[in-house]
Design an enzyme around this catalytic site. Sequence first.
Site, mmCIF file in Angstrom:
data_model
loop_
_atom_site.group_PDB
_atom_site.id
_atom_site.type_symbol
_atom_site.label_atom_id
_atom_site.label_comp_id
_atom_site.label_asym_id
_atom_site.label_seq_id
_atom_site.Cartn_x
_atom_site.Cartn_y
_atom_site.Cartn_z
ATOM 1 N N GLY A 81 -9.866 -8.522 -1.799
ATOM 2 C CA GLY A 81 -8.685 -8.765 -0.965
ATOM 3 C C GLY A 81 -8.054 -10.126 -1.202
ATOM 4 O O GLY A 81 -6.862 -10.235 -1.512
ATOM 5 N N ARG A 139 0.827 -1.217 0.000
ATOM 6 C CA ARG A 139 0.000 0.000 0.000
ATOM 7 C C ARG A 139 0.855 1.257 0.000
ATOM 8 O O ARG A 139 0.456 2.270 -0.580
ATOM 9 C CB ARG A 139 -0.928 -0.008 1.205
ATOM 10 C CG ARG A 139 -2.042 -1.003 0.989
ATOM 11 C CD ARG A 139 -3.096 -0.897 2.049
ATOM 12 N NE ARG A 139 -4.265 -1.639 1.621
ATOM 13 C CZ ARG A 139 -5.103 -2.268 2.449
ATOM 14 N NH1 ARG A 139 -4.899 -2.222 3.747
ATOM 15 N NH2 ARG A 139 -6.141 -2.911 1.973
ATOM 16 N N GLY A 177 -13.156 -3.813 -0.494
ATOM 17 C CA GLY A 177 -14.580 -3.457 -0.420
ATOM 18 C C GLY A 177 -14.948 -2.297 -1.335
ATOM 19 O O GLY A 177 -16.051 -2.263 -1.886
ATOM 20 N N LYS A 236 -18.862 -15.560 0.433
ATOM 21 C CA LYS A 236 -20.271 -15.303 0.709
ATOM 22 C C LYS A 236 -20.955 -14.547 -0.401
ATOM 23 O O LYS A 236 -20.465 -13.515 -0.861
ATOM 24 C CB LYS A 236 -20.388 -14.455 1.979
ATOM 25 C CG LYS A 236 -20.051 -15.198 3.242
ATOM 26 C CD LYS A 236 -20.303 -14.238 4.361
ATOM 27 C CE LYS A 236 -20.239 -14.887 5.715
ATOM 28 N NZ LYS A 236 -20.327 -13.829 6.739
HETATM 29 P P1 ADP Z 1 -12.370 -11.452 -1.983
HETATM 30 O O1 ADP Z 1 -11.692 -10.952 -0.716
HETATM 31 O O2 ADP Z 1 -11.402 -11.659 -3.088
HETATM 32 O O3 ADP Z 1 -13.556 -10.619 -2.367
HETATM 33 P P2 ADP Z 1 -13.902 -13.302 -0.448
HETATM 34 O O4 ADP Z 1 -13.507 -12.581 0.777
HETATM 35 O O5 ADP Z 1 -15.311 -13.244 -0.876
HETATM 36 O O6 ADP Z 1 -12.945 -12.904 -1.663
HETATM 37 O O7 ADP Z 1 -13.627 -14.853 -0.298
HETATM 38 C C1 ADP Z 1 -12.373 -15.392 -0.018
HETATM 39 C C2 ADP Z 1 -12.563 -16.639 0.786
HETATM 40 O O8 ADP Z 1 -13.479 -17.516 0.171
HETATM 41 C C3 ADP Z 1 -11.285 -17.394 0.940
HETATM 42 O O9 ADP Z 1 -10.879 -17.332 2.284
HETATM 43 C C4 ADP Z 1 -11.659 -18.816 0.534
HETATM 44 O O10 ADP Z 1 -11.141 -19.796 1.418
HETATM 45 C C5 ADP Z 1 -13.154 -18.809 0.608
HETATM 46 N N1 ADP Z 1 -13.761 -19.819 -0.244
HETATM 47 C C6 ADP Z 1 -13.620 -19.987 -1.551
HETATM 48 N N2 ADP Z 1 -14.272 -21.075 -1.985
HETATM 49 C C7 ADP Z 1 -14.870 -21.623 -0.907
HETATM 50 C C8 ADP Z 1 -15.677 -22.783 -0.688
HETATM 51 N N3 ADP Z 1 -16.022 -23.594 -1.693
HETATM 52 N N4 ADP Z 1 -16.093 -23.029 0.568
HETATM 53 C C9 ADP Z 1 -15.732 -22.214 1.578
HETATM 54 N N5 ADP Z 1 -14.978 -21.120 1.445
HETATM 55 C C10 ADP Z 1 -14.543 -20.819 0.215
HETATM 56 MG MG MG Z 2 -12.395 -10.826 1.297
#
Ligand code: ADP
Ligand code: MG
Length: 396
Positions: free
Chosen positions: A352, A38, A375, A199
């Site tokens: 992230g 960063r 976010g 999620k």
């Molecule tokens: P980002 O930060 O890139 O937006 P998220 O925070 O939504 O992504 O999700 C990242 C998390 O999703 C990771 O910690 C990963 O372990 C989890 N994840 C991915 N696929 C699955 C799955 N099939 N079941 C449970 N957790 C999952």
């Molecule tokens: Mg995330």
Amino acid sequence: MMTKQTMRDIDVTGKRIFVRVDFNVPLTDALEIADDTRIRSALPTIRNLIERGGRVILASHLGRPKGKVTESMRLKPVADRLSELLGVEVDYAHECRGPDAQNAVAALRDGGVLLLENLRFHSEEEKNEPEFASQLASLADIYVNDAFGTAHRAHASTEGITHYLPSVAGLLMEKELSALGGLLESPGRPFACVFGGAKISDKVGMIRNMLQRVDIVFVGGGLAATFLKARGLDVGHSLVEDDMLDDARDIMRESERCGVPVLLPVDALVAAEVRAGVRTWVVQSTSVPANHGIVDIGPKTIEHFFARLESCKTVMWNGPMGVYEIAQFSLGTRCLINYLASLDVTSVIGGGSTVDAVQEMGLADLVTHVSTGGGATLELLEKGTLPGVEALNDLE
Ligand code: ADP
Ligand code: MG
């Protein structure tokens, strides 16, 4: 989107410039900087202002001090690292407003750099209190917002301050807005979105908005289980958000209505537990065993996704395809990164975890744009703008 003035549009020589940066870096227990990405991201803006003879006043938050001075969240280590990276002495004020800050600003020369103390030592920052915002503003002649990752929050240093000073975008902010704005306004087509991660509730707004703008959507990761269940499949004990099933159904109806396919995994890697070393199986999405959960997309899904991605001109990707933190469950995510890196497409990656995964693999340079926003990136793709961006001066 780039209807906002940037620091390139204005004269900065001899001016005091309040630059909101995102120096919210991870610190170790010994208060060393664990990752200085960063800080490095802000260097182009800072160097540019120095070269043009501006007096650079940097301000950031760090951690969650909740309005109290917290020794472990002081910005001193950041000031030191920034001095090293810039190769110039960075002054450090123990306050972000009041006499200490005023004196430090008064001592700045043209081309000098000062880092103020953690903005969130004052609860007025997050409450966006006008009095506090005006105190910050009183330190400077111009406001530059380069903290894209905080632009989805209307805080004193991201929104309030703009009521008192001419306000423009920094170079990092400009880069983010033109890359993400390009996706929203004039993407090369076909345009695909790949969504994964944990999620669906975090992403439903973004998915809905992007569905109106893209030609095809791919869903993997934890999100996929909720979609599969919404289609009536049994997904064992996969991560599912039951209160989001209606939203998932709604998105699929919308997909049919607007003729934009939403592709779900046809097969999956499943395991009885989400833990390194467990046995795994590849099963069809229609036959996930009741005592197992989905931990990654399967090989057929990877093949299907790739076949459809190949002809795309633009790809936006958010969310890992599986629990990539565990090597056994990371194949889908790693294959997708490699594949995107090999394609001749405009590729934008955000979120992230997704960005971490790409950086860990050392492939960030092969992607057109790696968004630093977390976010903020998702919210921009959902709403098309952010409070901290709206507040900047419009181009004449
Ligand atoms: P980002 O930060 O890139 O937006 P998220 O925070 O939504 O992504 O999700 C990242 C998390 O999703 C990771 O910690 C990963 O372990 C989890 N994840 C991915 N696929 C699955 C799955 N099939 N079941 C449970 N957790 C999952
Ligand atoms: Mg995330």
